[in-house]
Scaffold this motif. Sequence first.
Motif, PDB file in Angstrom:
ATOM      1  N   PHE A  18     -53.542   8.363 -74.530  1.00 43.19           N
ATOM      2  CA  PHE A  18     -52.481   8.104 -73.649  1.00 43.19           C
ATOM      3  C   PHE A  18     -51.597   9.191 -73.877  1.00 43.19           C
ATOM      4  O   PHE A  18     -51.219   9.395 -74.986  1.00 43.19           O
ATOM      5  N   LYS A  19     -51.134   9.864 -72.838  1.00 40.15           N
ATOM      6  CA  LYS A  19     -50.141  10.905 -72.868  1.00 40.15           C
ATOM      7  C   LYS A  19     -48.811  10.415 -72.454  1.00 40.15           C
ATOM      8  O   LYS A  19     -48.721   9.525 -71.418  1.00 40.15           O
ATOM      9  N   LYS A  20     -47.652  10.719 -73.348  1.00 39.47           N
ATOM     10  CA  LYS A  20     -46.503  10.387 -72.928  1.00 39.47           C
ATOM     11  C   LYS A  20     -46.149  10.894 -71.487  1.00 39.47           C
ATOM     12  O   LYS A  20     -46.398  11.657 -70.920  1.00 39.47           O
ATOM     13  N   ASN A  21     -45.215   9.836 -70.920  1.00 39.36           N
ATOM     14  CA  ASN A  21     -44.685  10.150 -69.435  1.00 39.36           C
ATOM     15  C   ASN A  21     -45.936   9.790 -68.503  1.00 39.36           C
ATOM     16  O   ASN A  21     -45.695  10.362 -67.425  1.00 39.36           O
ATOM     17  N   GLY A  22     -47.147   9.113 -68.737  1.00 39.59           N
ATOM     18  CA  GLY A  22     -47.981   9.185 -67.739  1.00 39.59           C
ATOM     19  C   GLY A  22     -48.228   7.583 -67.330  1.00 39.59           C
ATOM     20  O   GLY A  22     -48.389   6.602 -68.111  1.00 39.59           O
ATOM     21  N   TYR A  23     -47.735   7.456 -66.101  1.00 40.74           N
ATOM     22  CA  TYR A  23     -47.329   6.318 -65.701  1.00 40.74           C
ATOM     23  C   TYR A  23     -48.783   5.272 -65.130  1.00 40.74           C
ATOM     24  O   TYR A  23     -49.780   6.065 -64.678  1.00 40.74           O
ATOM     25  N   ILE A  24     -48.991   4.305 -65.494  1.00 43.31           N
ATOM     26  CA  ILE A  24     -50.069   3.486 -65.194  1.00 43.31           C
ATOM     27  C   ILE A  24     -49.695   2.262 -64.297  1.00 43.31           C
ATOM     28  O   ILE A  24     -48.959   1.384 -64.785  1.00 43.31           O
ATOM     29  N   PHE A  25     -50.313   2.245 -62.946  1.00 43.66           N
ATOM     30  CA  PHE A  25     -50.274   1.081 -62.247  1.00 43.66           C
ATOM     31  C   PHE A  25     -50.722  -0.229 -62.941  1.00 43.66           C
ATOM     32  O   PHE A  25     -51.803   0.011 -63.498  1.00 43.66           O
ATOM     33  N   PRO A  26     -50.016  -1.383 -62.884  1.00 41.20           N
ATOM     34  CA  PRO A  26     -50.581  -2.583 -63.607  1.00 41.20           C
ATOM     35  C   PRO A  26     -51.562  -3.345 -62.629  1.00 41.20           C
ATOM     36  O   PRO A  26     -51.613  -3.247 -61.416  1.00 41.20           O
TER      37      PRO A  26
ATOM     38  N   HIS B  85     -44.229  -0.535 -58.463  1.00 46.41           N
ATOM     39  CA  HIS B  85     -44.334   0.615 -57.538  1.00 46.41           C
ATOM     40  C   HIS B  85     -43.936   1.950 -57.999  1.00 46.41           C
ATOM     41  O   HIS B  85     -43.668   2.667 -57.522  1.00 46.41           O
ATOM     42  N   LYS B  86     -43.962   2.024 -59.412  1.00 51.76           N
ATOM     43  CA  LYS B  86     -43.863   3.173 -60.037  1.00 51.76           C
ATOM     44  C   LYS B  86     -42.254   3.597 -60.139  1.00 51.76           C
ATOM     45  O   LYS B  86     -41.819   4.977 -60.129  1.00 51.76           O
ATOM     46  N   GLU B  87     -41.556   2.777 -60.101  1.00 50.03           N
ATOM     47  CA  GLU B  87     -39.880   2.865 -59.982  1.00 50.03           C
ATOM     48  C   GLU B  87     -39.493   2.271 -61.326  1.00 50.03           C
ATOM     49  O   GLU B  87     -39.683   1.433 -61.879  1.00 50.03           O
ATOM     50  N   GLU B  88     -38.737   3.343 -61.944  1.00 50.81           N
ATOM     51  CA  GLU B  88     -38.183   3.045 -63.375  1.00 50.81           C
ATOM     52  C   GLU B  88     -36.960   2.005 -63.400  1.00 50.81           C
ATOM     53  O   GLU B  88     -35.943   2.274 -62.247  1.00 50.81           O
ATOM     54  N   LEU B  89     -36.867   1.241 -64.099  1.00 49.87           N
ATOM     55  CA  LEU B  89     -36.012   0.045 -64.116  1.00 49.87           C
ATOM     56  C   LEU B  89     -34.823   0.851 -64.923  1.00 49.87           C
ATOM     57  O   LEU B  89     -35.108   0.953 -66.214  1.00 49.87           O
ATOM     58  N   ASN B  90     -33.574   0.601 -64.588  1.00 52.42           N
ATOM     59  CA  ASN B  90     -32.293   0.779 -65.461  1.00 52.42           C
ATOM     60  C   ASN B  90     -32.346   0.058 -66.564  1.00 52.42           C
ATOM     61  O   ASN B  90     -32.641  -1.285 -66.824  1.00 52.42           O
ATOM     62  N   LEU B  91     -32.127   0.698 -67.799  1.00 52.55           N
ATOM     63  CA  LEU B  91     -31.974  -0.286 -68.896  1.00 52.55           C
ATOM     64  C   LEU B  91     -30.622  -0.953 -69.075  1.00 52.55           C
ATOM     65  O   LEU B  91     -29.758  -0.374 -69.809  1.00 52.55           O
ATOM     66  N   LEU B  92     -30.443  -1.830 -68.344  1.00 53.49           N
ATOM     67  CA  LEU B  92     -29.093  -2.397 -68.486  1.00 53.49           C
ATOM     68  C   LEU B  92     -29.026  -3.399 -69.457  1.00 53.49           C
ATOM     69  O   LEU B  92     -30.077  -3.555 -70.385  1.00 53.49           O
ATOM     70  N   SER B  93     -27.666  -3.689 -69.725  1.00 54.23           N
ATOM     71  CA  SER B  93     -27.601  -4.367 -70.997  1.00 54.23           C
ATOM     72  C   SER B  93     -28.317  -5.755 -71.328  1.00 54.23           C
ATOM     73  O   SER B  93     -28.610  -6.082 -72.428  1.00 54.23           O
ATOM     74  N   ASP B  94     -28.514  -6.375 -70.118  1.00 51.78           N
ATOM     75  CA  ASP B  94     -29.646  -7.449 -70.146  1.00 51.78           C
ATOM     76  C   ASP B  94     -30.847  -7.271 -71.006  1.00 51.78           C
ATOM     77  O   ASP B  94     -31.298  -8.267 -71.757  1.00 51.78           O
ATOM     78  N   TYR B  95     -31.346  -6.203 -70.824  1.00 53.32           N
ATOM     79  CA  TYR B  95     -32.670  -5.794 -71.539  1.00 53.32           C
ATOM     80  C   TYR B  95     -32.578  -5.811 -72.860  1.00 53.32           C
ATOM     81  O   TYR B  95     -33.452  -5.933 -73.713  1.00 53.32           O
ATOM     82  N   LYS B  96     -31.366  -5.695 -73.400  1.00 54.94           N
ATOM     83  CA  LYS B  96     -31.257  -5.636 -74.820  1.00 54.94           C
ATOM     84  C   LYS B  96     -31.541  -7.011 -75.654  1.00 54.94           C
ATOM     85  O   LYS B  96     -31.679  -7.100 -76.785  1.00 54.94           O
ATOM     86  N   GLU B  97     -31.281  -8.201 -74.885  1.00 54.15           N
ATOM     87  CA  GLU B  97     -31.894  -9.490 -75.102  1.00 54.15           C
ATOM     88  C   GLU B  97     -33.182  -9.509 -75.117  1.00 54.15           C
ATOM     89  O   GLU B  97     -33.667 -10.740 -75.615  1.00 54.15           O
ATOM     90  N   ILE B  98     -34.046  -8.506 -74.879  1.00 52.58           N
ATOM     91  CA  ILE B  98     -35.354  -8.661 -74.955  1.00 52.58           C
ATOM     92  C   ILE B  98     -36.267  -7.584 -75.976  1.00 52.58           C
ATOM     93  O   ILE B  98     -35.748  -6.419 -75.943  1.00 52.58           O
TER      94      ILE B  98
END
Length: 223
Positions: free
Chosen positions: A6-14, A60-73
């Motif tokens: 796997f190469k860094k920054n290579g997106y994979i559709f789920p 859809h290959k759209e990056e999710l913002n790393l909001l503060s909520d994600y810090k809880e996961i």
Amino acid sequence: MKYESFKKNGYIFPPRPEYKCSPEDLDKYDNGEYIAMPKYDGSACVTFTNGKELQLYNRHKEELNLLSDYKEIDFRGLAKTSNWFVYAGEYLNKSKLGETGINENNRFVIWDVLVWDGRYLVGSTLMERLHLLENIYPCQRSVVKDTGIEIYDHLCCTELKNIYKAPAYLNNFKELYYNIINTQLYEGLVLKKRNSKLSFGLQEQNNTDWQIKARRETKNYQF
């Protein structure tokens, strides 16, 4: 088996289901060829992490913002070495009531692994990947929190904060379906062919031929 690196920054559709069946037809697939997993009412999410770096995307290959909520996961805890790991799962973000009667929000539920320790698992079977996940995250149905003990029927708990795993069921799909939809968090079931092999996730429609969804009707969804 030698897997692709796997190469860094290579997106994979789920892998996700496009085909659908009526809940009344679930018995047709209860033949040993499929397993069933709960279909959660959240947002499909693909996590890329090497323990330090973290990228989250929707289907859809759209990056999710790393909001503060994600810090809880504990997404970064999903990396077991310094190499890249990629998981497909469900980000619970719709405030749906779960089995414990509370809103199951801001949690991540793993339902597949696509890259393990830097190896893109193309060609691996579904059961091989599920066994890999089970070895690392054995299916535990309870977790101790500050607020008490949470016990689930259709979620597997892990040692990582707010990280869960989808259980897999081998039979009795129709009975399972009508039981599971009594809880708001669960939309229905996804059936997956046990011996199907992962193909490259180059397009959103890849890996759809071995999955079928059966979900309850809503205003926006009818079979």
